[in-house]
Design a protein around this motif. Sequence first.
Motif, PDB file in Angstrom:
ATOM      1  N   UNK A  81       0.824  -1.212   0.000  1.00 57.78           N
ATOM      2  CA  UNK A  81       0.000   0.000   0.000  1.00 57.78           C
ATOM      3  C   UNK A  81       0.855   1.259   0.000  1.00 57.78           C
ATOM      4  N   UNK A  82       2.011   1.210   0.671  1.00 51.67           N
ATOM      5  CA  UNK A  82       2.887   2.368   0.741  1.00 51.67           C
ATOM      6  C   UNK A  82       3.879   2.372  -0.415  1.00 51.67           C
ATOM      7  N   UNK A  83       4.179   3.566  -0.919  1.00 52.04           N
ATOM      8  CA  UNK A  83       5.100   3.716  -2.039  1.00 52.04           C
ATOM      9  C   UNK A  83       6.493   4.101  -1.541  1.00 52.04           C
ATOM     10  N   UNK A  84       7.489   3.950  -2.418  1.00 50.98           N
ATOM     11  CA  UNK A  84       8.826   4.454  -2.162  1.00 50.98           C
ATOM     12  C   UNK A  84       9.073   5.610  -3.138  1.00 50.98           C
ATOM     13  N   UNK A  85      10.161   6.337  -2.954  1.00 47.20           N
ATOM     14  CA  UNK A  85      10.382   7.547  -3.751  1.00 47.20           C
ATOM     15  C   UNK A  85      11.434   7.347  -4.828  1.00 47.20           C
ATOM     16  N   UNK A  86      11.318   8.180  -5.857  1.00 45.55           N
ATOM     17  CA  UNK A  86      12.314   8.279  -6.914  1.00 45.55           C
ATOM     18  C   UNK A  86      12.190   9.690  -7.482  1.00 45.55           C
ATOM     19  N   UNK A  87      13.287  10.287  -7.888  1.00 39.12           N
ATOM     20  CA  UNK A  87      13.219  11.640  -8.432  1.00 39.12           C
ATOM     21  C   UNK A  87      12.933  11.594  -9.933  1.00 39.12           C
ATOM     22  N   UNK A  88      12.441  12.693 -10.467  1.00 40.29           N
ATOM     23  CA  UNK A  88      12.211  12.781 -11.909  1.00 40.29           C
ATOM     24  C   UNK A  88      13.514  12.621 -12.678  1.00 40.29           C
ATOM     25  N   UNK A  89      14.603  13.121 -12.109  1.00 40.36           N
ATOM     26  CA  UNK A  89      15.902  12.977 -12.772  1.00 40.36           C
ATOM     27  C   UNK A  89      16.285  11.502 -12.884  1.00 40.36           C
ATOM     28  N   UNK A  90      16.029  10.726 -11.844  1.00 41.22           N
ATOM     29  CA  UNK A  90      16.326   9.305 -11.897  1.00 41.22           C
ATOM     30  C   UNK A  90      15.389   8.579 -12.853  1.00 41.22           C
ATOM     31  N   UNK A  91      14.115   8.991 -12.881  1.00 37.84           N
ATOM     32  CA  UNK A  91      13.165   8.401 -13.823  1.00 37.84           C
ATOM     33  C   UNK A  91      13.589   8.646 -15.266  1.00 37.84           C
ATOM     34  N   UNK A  92      14.150   9.813 -15.535  1.00 37.75           N
ATOM     35  CA  UNK A  92      14.569  10.137 -16.897  1.00 37.75           C
ATOM     36  C   UNK A  92      15.635   9.179 -17.406  1.00 37.75           C
ATOM     37  N   UNK A  93      16.441   8.630 -16.501  1.00 39.30           N
ATOM     38  CA  UNK A  93      17.465   7.663 -16.908  1.00 39.30           C
ATOM     39  C   UNK A  93      16.809   6.391 -17.448  1.00 39.30           C
ATOM     40  N   UNK A  94      15.683   5.994 -16.878  1.00 38.85           N
ATOM     41  CA  UNK A  94      14.946   4.832 -17.382  1.00 38.85           C
ATOM     42  C   UNK A  94      14.297   5.158 -18.731  1.00 38.85           C
ATOM     43  N   UNK A  95      13.753   6.357 -18.847  1.00 38.10           N
ATOM     44  CA  UNK A  95      13.062   6.753 -20.089  1.00 38.10           C
ATOM     45  C   UNK A  95      14.019   6.902 -21.268  1.00 38.10           C
TER      46      UNK A  95
END
Length: 308
Positions: free
Chosen positions: A236-250
Amino acid sequence: MALAPLVVCLLALLTQDVLAAGGAHWSYTGQHGPSHWGSTFRTCAGRRQSPINIETGNVKTEYWRPLSFKNYDEAPTSMRIKNNGHSAQVEMDARAAPRVKDGGLKGEYIFEQFHFHWGADSSLGSEHTIDGVRYPMELHLVHYKAQYGSLGEAVKRADGLAVLGVLLQTSDNDNPAFTPLATALRNITQAGRYAEVEANYPLQAFLPDKLDKFYRYEGSLTTPTCNEVVTWTVFADAISISDRQLDAFRALMTEEGDNIINNFRPPQPLNNRKVLVSGESGADSSSMKKVGLTVYFMTTMAIIMMNM
């Protein structure tokens, strides 16, 4: 003594770029996208498919023992990340294999790999939705049942796999556990490449701080061949990630040279399956039932004695 590596390339049945039977092509868009998977892969048209939308007002509470994690707090001896053309998949070697049991699971399950699903932007990305809400990313930690001895044997059994689903939400700050992964991703933008991860965080770093509330249902792999062999646990609870880190996946690319984005399957029909949610008590449901029957019996006897 160190265990054998937890498989560099993994077994074909779970490596997403070779899961497709007979080498048949699949993707997340167009004529090979999710709406067509059932035509090419018969199991993908089954009645126990994943992911699903979890309606929190329509779940049944169960009082299980808490999930028990073994070796989840030990850093792996090595870790690598692969661009398989559909996702980023992380594999590791460890002195002792991480395992999970209890929490309503019927047996002990051994960790195999984890991988991610994400969106083109932070408004979408997760496979599971909660009350229709989609998160920017979802992490899947894949385990196979210990008694079956191997992943290849486990995928033949209805209870062969246990997958932990972790939802991610964006933060202004980088998540330290994701920084080494994001750095390694820069070297594997092309499909089929993999890179060593320099800093090896234990699997515990990829779990929410609170593990007592989770949703449970019986489902499938979310990529072809969509084997209906998965006991799902979605926290139910989420963990965090920054948009900058997400961009590396994208920035990762498919075999066709397109960006890997929106690599999630839409929610599938529930088809009368029950979705359970863990209760706050640490006692399992069978123990609760026994306590309830004992209280009922003692109360009944007391009433009888008072009326004698």
